[in-house]
Scaffold this active site. Structure first.
Site, PDB file in Angstrom:
ATOM      1  N   LYS A  22       0.837  -1.210   0.000  1.00  0.00           N
ATOM      2  CA  LYS A  22       0.000   0.000   0.000  1.00  0.00           C
ATOM      3  C   LYS A  22       0.875   1.264   0.000  1.00  0.00           C
ATOM      4  CE  LYS A  22      -1.533   1.646   4.021  1.00  0.00           C
ATOM      5  NZ  LYS A  22      -1.404   3.030   4.493  1.00  0.00           N
ATOM      6  N   ASN A  23       1.851   1.284   0.903  1.00  0.00           N
ATOM      7  CA  ASN A  23       2.609   2.521   1.085  1.00  0.00           C
ATOM      8  C   ASN A  23       3.589   2.802  -0.048  1.00  0.00           C
ATOM      9  OD1 ASN A  23       1.147   3.136   3.280  1.00  0.00           O
ATOM     10  ND2 ASN A  23       2.692   2.517   4.804  1.00  0.00           N
ATOM     11  N   ARG A  92      -3.843  10.755   4.438  1.00  0.00           N
ATOM     12  CA  ARG A  92      -2.714  11.683   4.408  1.00  0.00           C
ATOM     13  C   ARG A  92      -1.856  11.568   3.163  1.00  0.00           C
ATOM     14  NH1 ARG A  92      -0.921  14.194   8.611  1.00  0.00           N
ATOM     15  NH2 ARG A  92       1.180  13.981   7.804  1.00  0.00           N
ATOM     16  N   CYS A 116      -4.099  12.891  12.835  1.00  0.00           N
ATOM     17  CA  CYS A 116      -4.852  11.646  12.702  1.00  0.00           C
ATOM     18  C   CYS A 116      -4.720  10.887  14.004  1.00  0.00           C
ATOM     19  CB  CYS A 116      -4.381  10.831  11.510  1.00  0.00           C
ATOM     20  SG  CYS A 116      -2.810  10.054  11.770  1.00  0.00           S
ATOM     21  N   ARG A 121       1.243  14.448  13.275  1.00  0.00           N
ATOM     22  CA  ARG A 121       1.759  14.249  11.926  1.00  0.00           C
ATOM     23  C   ARG A 121       1.787  15.526  11.076  1.00  0.00           C
ATOM     24  NH1 ARG A 121      -0.667   8.809   9.530  1.00  0.00           N
ATOM     25  NH2 ARG A 121       1.274   8.760   8.353  1.00  0.00           N
ATOM     26  N   PRO A 122       2.653  16.462  11.461  1.00  0.00           N
ATOM     27  CA  PRO A 122       2.781  17.685  10.662  1.00  0.00           C
ATOM     28  C   PRO A 122       3.432  17.415   9.299  1.00  0.00           C
ATOM     29  CG  PRO A 122       4.340  17.707  12.496  1.00  0.00           C
ATOM     30  CD  PRO A 122       3.543  16.444  12.628  1.00  0.00           C
ATOM     31  N   ASP A 124       5.666  19.881   7.994  1.00  0.00           N
ATOM     32  CA  ASP A 124       6.639  20.964   7.888  1.00  0.00           C
ATOM     33  C   ASP A 124       7.859  20.575   7.046  1.00  0.00           C
ATOM     34  OD1 ASP A 124       6.985  19.196  10.079  1.00  0.00           O
ATOM     35  OD2 ASP A 124       8.449  20.528  11.003  1.00  0.00           O
ATOM     36  N   LEU A 125       8.314  19.330   7.177  1.00  0.00           N
ATOM     37  CA  LEU A 125       9.504  18.931   6.408  1.00  0.00           C
ATOM     38  C   LEU A 125       9.212  18.869   4.912  1.00  0.00           C
ATOM     39  CD1 LEU A 125      11.115  16.095   8.595  1.00  0.00           C
ATOM     40  CD2 LEU A 125      11.486  18.559   8.679  1.00  0.00           C
ATOM     41  N   VAL A 162      14.372  11.578  10.255  1.00  0.00           N
ATOM     42  CA  VAL A 162      13.946  10.778   9.100  1.00  0.00           C
ATOM     43  C   VAL A 162      12.435  10.862   8.905  1.00  0.00           C
ATOM     44  CG1 VAL A 162      13.733   8.403   8.251  1.00  0.00           C
ATOM     45  CG2 VAL A 162      15.875   9.182   9.274  1.00  0.00           C
ATOM     46  N   SER A 163      12.020  11.206   7.694  1.00  0.00           N
ATOM     47  CA  SER A 163      10.597  11.200   7.363  1.00  0.00           C
ATOM     48  C   SER A 163      10.411  10.492   6.020  1.00  0.00           C
ATOM     49  CB  SER A 163      10.057  12.631   7.277  1.00  0.00           C
ATOM     50  OG  SER A 163       8.834  12.636   6.546  1.00  0.00           O
ATOM     51  N   ASP A 306       4.842   0.249  11.922  1.00  0.00           N
ATOM     52  CA  ASP A 306       3.617  -0.329  11.353  1.00  0.00           C
ATOM     53  C   ASP A 306       3.424  -1.794  11.739  1.00  0.00           C
ATOM     54  OD1 ASP A 306       3.057   2.086  10.225  1.00  0.00           O
ATOM     55  OD2 ASP A 306       3.613   1.532   8.183  1.00  0.00           O
ATOM     56  N   ARG A 398      -8.629  -0.411   4.427  1.00  0.00           N
ATOM     57  CA  ARG A 398      -7.718   0.590   3.880  1.00  0.00           C
ATOM     58  C   ARG A 398      -6.389  -0.042   3.490  1.00  0.00           C
ATOM     59  NH1 ARG A 398      -6.896   5.716   7.395  1.00  0.00           N
ATOM     60  NH2 ARG A 398      -5.641   6.057   5.549  1.00  0.00           N
TER      61      ARG A 398
END
Ligand code: EPZ
Length: 419
Positions: A22-23, A92, A116, A121-122, A124-125, A162-163, A306, A398
């Site tokens: 999914k991701n 998101r 959520c 979960r901003p 900004d990055l 890390v994002s 996850d 989902r």
């Protein structure tokens, strides 16, 4: 709202085909907006989140055809550069259309996704990365209004932490930027390398994806391509943990154990026998409880956040005490009180949950709160004595393709009750 009824206490035997991730699918789908030629994705999972993104892509002008696991997307012209609140709020990952729209059209107006259940979960990055590439960004009534009339340019971006989403977003946008972009402290999740593979097949010039430094040399245009979505490592790990909790032996096909990172040795230490196969893995649980283990969630290759909820369900009946530390999201233990309703002994103190293994869980009515939490309740239900009724199963839809069908074929008693 649909419910799932599970009669637990039966070991699982058989084979489960693992779906595309999914991701990964959600990000490569966003990449289709970068070209006016068709992008064909094979091994695409048919999930509620994928359908949701298809609705948004259709709004932007992309035609889509889903045939079995092949998804063909074609954004010949961009019909709208606006992504409305209603479609971004529900998922998101929709926010990731911002970069491609901006890179291709020089402007975009995309709703902020908001918080959520698992945390604030901003983004900004994401916005800092796009700003570094020359985008002018304003916030207007909950929308990000971005413009780059003369196009984006390359930039040197060092992420402070890390994002996954920001790394992917920057990569998507940088493919069509003027000049080179370097991403430092990039996320190393397998989905990042998968997105880079897809973009490179479309003519992008990306090197180093999968490592901490990614280099992207912008190109004038991208073209159509065919890309196979990588297997879902979280689905793989979740079914392995179901064996840990309920017992039995499953062959998980169409996947790769190496995608599990630190979760693989953890499963083995907990007492699962794992055999690596050419096309997946075989997971076997000898009779008796799992061993309790401590884990800390970390960016890849660490233990994935996850899989934290599913691991907690497996530890609920392990022998000993397990400490589970969540370092990625600030509110990701909502499954703990639901598991407690089934007899699990769990105490939560800040970011650490302590699980004292009990010999057996008992079925109960429980509430799914988010996607992975829902799967932890399925795993607990499969292991528990008696009936577990899981409410709000739309969360599962989902992210887990054909869950009941896959489990029923392996001997589980699981039924969807439509309401
Ligand atoms: C992705 O979310 C996944 N979602 C998540 O899976 C997964 O849990 C997460 O990566 C971590 O592996 C998708 O791929 C669609 P992040 P993402 O940016 O990209 C903070 C699931 O169940 N942060 O790596 O949103 C953020 O709040 C979902 O399938 C900022 O502060 O995760 C979090 O604490 C849930 N500012 C941390 O960084 C930013 O601009 C890591 O988030 C971006 C993130």
């Amino acid at each position: 709202m649909d419910k799932l009824a599970i009669i637990g206490g039966r070991a699982l035997y058989g084979a489960i085909p693992i779906s595309g991730a999914k991701n990964s699918a959600l990000k490569v789908m966003a990449a289709s907006l970068l070209t006016d030629e068709p992008l064909t994705l094979t091994n695409a999972p048919r999930l509620a989140d994928v359908d949701m993104l298809l609705r948004l892509l259709a709004r932007h002008g992309a035609d889509a055809a889903f045939d079995d696991a092949t998804l063909r997307l074609h954004a010949r012209d961009i019909a709208s550069t606006e992504a409305p609140y209603d479609l971004v709020r529900k998922m998101r990952a929709s926010f990731n259309v911002l970069g491609p729209l901006l890179a291709r059209e020089g402007r975009a107006k995309v709703s902020l996704p908001g918080g959520c259940a698992i945390g604030a979960r901003p983004v900004d990055l994401h916005l800092k990365a796009l700003t570094a590439m020359g985008a002018a960004i304003e916030l207007d009534e909950g929308y990000v209004v971005a413009s780059a009339p003369r196009g984006l340019h390359g930039a040197h971006i060092a992420f402070p932490f890390v994002s996954v989403g920001a790394t992917e977003h920057a990569m998507l946008a940088a493919t069509l930027a003027r000049g080179g972009t370097v991403l430092e402290n990039a996320a190393r999740e397998p989905e990042i390398a998968d997105l880079a593979d897809c973009l490179n097949a479309m003519g992008a010039r990306i090197a180093g994806a999968g490592g901490a430094t990614i280099e992207i040399e912008g190109v004038e245009r991208l073209h159509g391509a065919t890309h196979r979505v990588l297997p879902d490592r979280i689905e793989t790990g979740a079914y392995a943990m179901a064996v840990g909790a309920a017992g039995g032996e499953l062959t998980l096909s169409g996947t790769d154990a190496r995608l599990l990172g630190a979760a693989l040795p953890v499963l083995e230490e907990a007492g699962l026998e794992i055999e690596l196969l050419d096309d997946g893995l075989r997971v076997k649980k000898s009779p008796g409880p799992c061993r309790a283990l401590d884990i800390v969630t970390q960016p890849f290759p660490g233990f994935p956040t996850d899989l934290q909820a599913q691991f907690m369900a497996m530890m609920a009946t392990a022998e000993g005490v397990s400490k589970i530390k969540e370092t990625i999201f600030e509110n990701r233990f909502m499954h703990a009180p639901e598991l407690a309703r089934m007899g699990a002994k769990i105490s939560v103190d800040g970011q650490t949950a302590t699980v004292r293994g009990v010999p057996r869980l008992k079925g109960a009515p429980v509430m799914a709160t988010d996607l992975r939490a829902s799967m932890s309740l399925v795993i607990a239900g499969l292991a528990a004595e008696g009936q577990t009724m899981i409410n709000r199963v739309y969360h599962l839809d989902r992210g887990f393709e054909r869950l009941e069908e896959k489990l029923t074929r392996c001997g589980a008693l699981i039924e969807r009750i439509k309401e």
